[in-house]
Design a protein around this motif. Structure first.
Motif, PDB file in Angstrom:
ATOM      1  N   UNK A  94       3.248 -28.841  -1.683  1.00 47.59           N
ATOM      2  CA  UNK A  94       3.276 -29.317  -2.767  1.00 47.59           C
ATOM      3  C   UNK A  94       4.934 -29.145  -3.302  1.00 47.59           C
ATOM      4  N   UNK A  95       5.779 -28.587  -2.283  1.00 46.01           N
ATOM      5  CA  UNK A  95       7.141 -28.241  -2.520  1.00 46.01           C
ATOM      6  C   UNK A  95       7.183 -27.374  -3.825  1.00 46.01           C
ATOM      7  N   UNK A  96       6.679 -26.246  -3.438  1.00 48.42           N
ATOM      8  CA  UNK A  96       6.454 -25.095  -4.739  1.00 48.42           C
ATOM      9  C   UNK A  96       6.905 -23.838  -4.797  1.00 48.42           C
ATOM     10  N   UNK A  97       7.176 -22.998  -5.899  1.00 47.49           N
ATOM     11  CA  UNK A  97       7.578 -21.736  -5.917  1.00 47.49           C
ATOM     12  C   UNK A  97       6.607 -20.919  -6.496  1.00 47.49           C
ATOM     13  N   UNK A  98       6.333 -19.934  -6.085  1.00 46.40           N
ATOM     14  CA  UNK A  98       5.341 -18.884  -6.670  1.00 46.40           C
ATOM     15  C   UNK A  98       5.969 -17.712  -7.050  1.00 46.40           C
ATOM     16  N   UNK A  99       5.954 -17.015  -8.203  1.00 49.08           N
ATOM     17  CA  UNK A  99       6.256 -15.960  -8.904  1.00 49.08           C
ATOM     18  C   UNK A  99       5.098 -15.039  -9.289  1.00 49.08           C
ATOM     19  N   UNK A 100       5.137 -13.822  -8.662  1.00 51.06           N
ATOM     20  CA  UNK A 100       3.966 -12.740  -9.212  1.00 51.06           C
ATOM     21  C   UNK A 100       4.461 -11.666  -9.742  1.00 51.06           C
ATOM     22  N   UNK A 101       4.141 -11.015 -10.730  1.00 46.69           N
ATOM     23  CA  UNK A 101       4.617  -9.973 -11.730  1.00 46.69           C
ATOM     24  C   UNK A 101       3.345  -9.188 -12.033  1.00 46.69           C
ATOM     25  N   UNK A 102       3.268  -7.834 -11.503  1.00 45.12           N
ATOM     26  CA  UNK A 102       2.201  -6.957 -11.665  1.00 45.12           C
ATOM     27  C   UNK A 102       2.523  -5.823 -12.603  1.00 45.12           C
ATOM     28  N   UNK A 103       1.830  -5.609 -13.674  1.00 46.91           N
ATOM     29  CA  UNK A 103       2.045  -4.713 -14.682  1.00 46.91           C
ATOM     30  C   UNK A 103       0.876  -3.520 -14.923  1.00 46.91           C
ATOM     31  N   UNK A 104       1.214  -2.302 -15.324  1.00 44.17           N
ATOM     32  CA  UNK A 104       0.148  -1.721 -16.128  1.00 44.17           C
ATOM     33  C   UNK A 104       0.325  -1.643 -17.336  1.00 44.17           C
ATOM     34  N   UNK A 105      -0.887  -1.321 -17.841  1.00 44.03           N
ATOM     35  CA  UNK A 105      -0.883  -1.113 -19.534  1.00 44.03           C
ATOM     36  C   UNK A 105      -1.869   0.135 -19.604  1.00 44.03           C
ATOM     37  N   UNK A 106      -1.045   1.182 -19.462  1.00 46.16           N
ATOM     38  CA  UNK A 106      -1.709   2.481 -19.168  1.00 46.16           C
ATOM     39  C   UNK A 106      -2.236   2.535 -17.932  1.00 46.16           C
ATOM     40  N   UNK A 107      -3.652   2.591 -17.674  1.00 48.11           N
ATOM     41  CA  UNK A 107      -4.077   2.778 -16.321  1.00 48.11           C
ATOM     42  C   UNK A 107      -4.846   1.236 -15.976  1.00 48.11           C
ATOM     43  N   UNK A 108      -4.652   0.481 -16.947  1.00 48.82           N
ATOM     44  CA  UNK A 108      -5.127  -0.927 -16.578  1.00 48.82           C
ATOM     45  C   UNK A 108      -4.294  -1.990 -16.118  1.00 48.82           C
TER      46      UNK A 108
END
Length: 202
Positions: A94-108
């Protein structure tokens, strides 16, 4: 990264809806950001505090990590599905780019993923993540992908996963939000994701 491994880019069509503001996300800009990823900084310009406040969540979000992948090819295969059957990775097909950002909201946990493609396949590239996070059967996943959200639209799966289309320049862009935050589910998750779609910039 396993999120894009072993999938079939499904057939799709270009979204015809245009955002009222005219704001578009450049596929080229996403690709450039993905090649310069800093694990300590999410390259997607987002005001998560504002998005959380829009659904009455008054807790800060802290970035855990950021990662990205980008295809070597700048041109999608003529038939991405067949190309993958012949062994070409989904990102390259697909000639693609993929970005992943992981966060925490408190312990969630709160995960934000974005795909930008040269082909109309941004939502399809997120299929493995949607199925895994929303615990969908193959049939339910196919139903989700058969009527994907258009530009500015949001679709929720399993109550805790939301996907939306982003107005794009030079291809197709989509956002996926996966939430274990108790306040972010179903309608509130949809509202939150819609706010993020309006914010996305590179």
């Amino acid at each position: 990264m396993s999120a894009l491994a072993g999938i079939m880019v499904l057939g799709g069509c270009w979204a015809e809806d245009e955002p009222q503001s005219g704001h578009k996300v450049s596929v080229d800009a996403v690709r450039q950001a993905a090649t310069q990823i800093d694990p300590a900084r999410c390259p997607i310009k987002l005001d998560l505090s504002a998005a959380l406040r829009s659904v009455a969540v008054d807790r800060p979000a802290q970035l855990d990590s950021a990662s990205a992948e980008v295809s070597k090819s700048e041109k999608p295969a003529d038939d991405p599905a067949t190309a993958q059957q012949n062994g070409l990775p989904p990102l390259e097909a697909a000639a693609a780019a993929y970005v992943e950002c992981d966060y925490r909201v408190g312990e969630d946990k709160l995960g934000i993923r974005l795909t930008a493609t040269r082909a109309p396949a941004a939502i399809s590239l997120l299929a493995p993540q949607i199925a895994r996070d929303a615990h969908l059967t193959l049939q339910d996943l196919q139903g989700f992908l058969d009527s994907p959200p258009g530009v500015g639209q949001v679709k929720v799966a399993g109550g805790t996963v939301a996907a939306g289309g982003v107005a794009a320049d030079g291809g197709d862009v989509a956002v996926l939000v996966s939430s274990s935050v108790p306040e972010l589910h179903d309608d509130t998750l949809s509202t939150f994701t819609a706010e993020l779609i309006n914010q996305v910039a590179f």
